[in-house]
Scaffold this active site. Structure first.
Site, PDB file in Angstrom:
ATOM      1  N   GLY A  54      58.376  21.873  -0.188  1.00  0.00           N
ATOM      2  CA  GLY A  54      57.456  22.599  -1.071  1.00  0.00           C
ATOM      3  C   GLY A  54      57.508  24.103  -0.816  1.00  0.00           C
ATOM      4  N   ARG A 100      61.469  13.247  -1.508  1.00  0.00           N
ATOM      5  CA  ARG A 100      62.835  13.042  -1.995  1.00  0.00           C
ATOM      6  C   ARG A 100      63.795  14.037  -1.359  1.00  0.00           C
ATOM      7  NH1 ARG A 100      60.031  15.456  -6.080  1.00  0.00           N
ATOM      8  NH2 ARG A 100      59.129  13.526  -6.828  1.00  0.00           N
ATOM      9  N   TYR A 141      40.942  19.458  -6.333  1.00  0.00           N
ATOM     10  CA  TYR A 141      41.665  19.988  -5.174  1.00  0.00           C
ATOM     11  C   TYR A 141      40.677  20.548  -4.139  1.00  0.00           C
ATOM     12  CZ  TYR A 141      44.870  23.348  -2.846  1.00  0.00           C
ATOM     13  OH  TYR A 141      45.607  24.092  -1.956  1.00  0.00           O
ATOM     14  N   ASP A 165      60.390  14.890   3.316  1.00  0.00           N
ATOM     15  CA  ASP A 165      59.757  15.043   2.007  1.00  0.00           C
ATOM     16  C   ASP A 165      59.939  13.724   1.252  1.00  0.00           C
ATOM     17  OD1 ASP A 165      59.024  18.045   0.454  1.00  0.00           O
ATOM     18  OD2 ASP A 165      58.850  16.154  -0.621  1.00  0.00           O
TER      19      ASP A 165
HETATM   20  C1  AKB Z   1      46.311  27.000  -5.763  1.00  0.00           C
HETATM   21  O1  AKB Z   1      46.285  27.950  -6.558  1.00  0.00           O
HETATM   22  O2  AKB Z   1      45.963  25.857  -6.055  1.00  0.00           O
HETATM   23  C2  AKB Z   1      46.768  27.267  -4.337  1.00  0.00           C
HETATM   24  C3  AKB Z   1      45.629  27.540  -3.430  1.00  0.00           C
HETATM   25  C4  AKB Z   1      44.897  28.815  -3.532  1.00  0.00           C
HETATM   26  O3  AKB Z   1      45.312  26.738  -2.592  1.00  0.00           O
HETATM   27  N1  AKB Z   1      47.708  28.348  -4.316  1.00  0.00           N
END
Ligand code: AKB
Length: 314
Positions: free
Chosen positions: A12, A37, A143, A35
Site C-alpha cells: 500500500g 496479492r 473508517y 500483502d
Molecule cells: C484518508 O484520507 O482516509 C487517510 C487518513 C487521513 O487516514 N489519508
C-alpha cells in the site's frame, strides 16, 4: 533477540516506503513483506515477500513462526472514502486484522506491534484548530469509527495483557513513489500529477478546506522512531496525535504555481467534502514531541519542490 519484522499490507501507500526503509535499517533478511496479492513491484522483488490475508489468523501465525517474527507492522486497512462505500467489509478488515495481531502478541508469539490510527478518529464535535490529544471524539465515518475502536482496544490490550502496541494518528500522507488508495486526503497527491500532466486540476474538496498533512518521509521517520523508542517513553497506548503541515487546496495550488505558473485549479466538491469537514484542520502533537522526540522535516514548500522534481523524472 534480534528484530525480525513482518509488514502486513506492504504494497500500500505507506507499506511500500516503510518496507524499503525497514529493509535498509534492519537488513533485507530481517524483514518479511506481505500483502493480499503479489504485484510486480520493488516490495516483491527486493526482499522476502509472502502472500497473506490480514483476516486469516492462521496464515499470520504461520508466518510469525516460520520467520521467528518479533515485530509486526499492520498496515492493511480500508481508508475513509472506500470504507463509506463498503462499511461492513471496512469494519471487518480494520477491526479483525487488529484483533488477530493483538491476540498473537497476547499469546506471546510477537513482542511489538505498530498499528496506524488516523485524524479520522475525530469528528464534527471535536475542536477543529490545533486539535488536542485528549478531546471530544465522535467520528462520523466508518473508517473513523473503526480507528477509534481500534485505539480503545490497543490501550485495553496494553493495560490488561501488557501488549506492547504503539500507534500514531496519521494525517493525510503525500508521496511520489506510491499512490494513495481511497482516502479523503488523496487530492493532495493527485494535484501534483495533474499539475505536471495537464497543468490543471479539479479538486473534490472546496478551496478553503484545511486539513493536516505530512510528507511521507516524515511519516516513515515517525513510524520507525516510535517503534525504536524505549517502552517507558510510550506513555500513550491508544494513539499519538502527529502533525507536520496544514493547508487548504487553494494554498497547495499557490505553492505549485510558484513552479508551474500556468497551473489552474477549480473545485467540484463531492461526498468527500462532508468527511473532510468533520476532521481537524490542524493538530496539536506536543505529546509525541515530548514523549519520544518527534520532529518533522518537511514544510509545504519543501514538499512541493520534492514532489514536482521527482514526479517530473518519473
Ligand atoms: C484518508 O484520507 O482516509 C487517510 C487518513 C487521513 O487516514 N489519508
Amino acid at each position: 533477540m534480534s528484530t525480525k519484522i513482518l509488514i502486513i499490507g506492504a504494497c500500500g501507500q505507506i507499506g511500500t516506503e516503510l518496507t524499503a526503509k525497514l529493509r535498509a535499517t534492519y537488513g533485507v533478511d530481517n524483514v518479511v513483506a506481505s500483502d493480499i496479492r503479489k504485484l510486480e513491484n520493488d516490495v516483491v522483488k527486493n526482499g522476502i515477500f509472502e502472500v497473506v490475508n490480514a483476516l486469516d489468523y492462521n496464515q499470520i501465525e504461520h508466518l510469525i513462526e516460520k520467520y521467528q517474527i518479533t515485530d509486526v507492522y499492520l498496515m492493511a486497512a480500508l481508508l475513509s472514502a472506500t470504507a463509506e462505500k463498503n462499511p461492513a467489509f471496512a469494519w471487518d478488515l480494520n477491526m479483525n486484522s487488529l484483533f488477530h495481531v493483538l491476540n498473537l502478541a497476547k499469546a506471546g508469539k510477537i513482542q511489538k506491534i505498530f498499528w496506524p490510527s488516523s485524524i479520522a478518529v475525530f469528528g464534527p464535535t471535536t475542536p477543529r484548530d490545533n486539535t488536542p490529544q485528549y478531546t471530544v471524539m465522535e467520528p462520523s465515518t466508518v473508517y473513523g469509527i473503526s480507528k477509534q475502536s481500534g485505539e480503545r482496544w490497543c490501550e485495553y490490550y496494553n493495560k490488561q495483557y501488557g501488549v506492547d502496541v504503539r500507534s500514531i494518528r496519521y494525517p493525510g500522507l503525500i508521496s511520489w513513489t506510491s499512490p494513495p488508495g481511497g482516502g479523503t486526503t488523496d487530492y493532495a497527491v493527485d494535484i501534483y500529477y495533474k499539475a505536471l500532466e495537464d497543468k490543471k486540476f479539479t479538486c473534490f474538496l472546496s478551496e478553503n478546506t484545511g486539513l493536516p498533512m505530512m510528507y511521507m518521509d516524515d511519516a516513515i521517520k515517525a513510524t520507525i522512531s516510535i517503534m525504536q523508542a524505549p517502552a517507558e517513553k510510550i506513555k500513550i497506548r491508544s494513539s499519538y496525535n502527529l502533525s507536520a503541515v496544514s493547508f487548504t487546496p487553494k494554498e497547495i495550488a499557490e505553492s505549485i504555481k510558484k513552479h508551474i505558473p500556468e497551473f489552474t485549479i477549480d473545485y467540484a466538491p463531492d461526498f468527500r467534502q462532508a468527511i473532510a469537514d468533520s476532521w481537524p484542520a490542524s493538530i496539536d502533537d506536543s505529546y509525541a514531541r515530548t514523549d519520544w522526540g518527534w520532529q518533522h522535516d518537511f514544510d509545504m514548500e519543501r514538499m512541493t519542490s520534492v514532489m514536482l522534481e521527482n514526479l517530473a523524472k518519473k
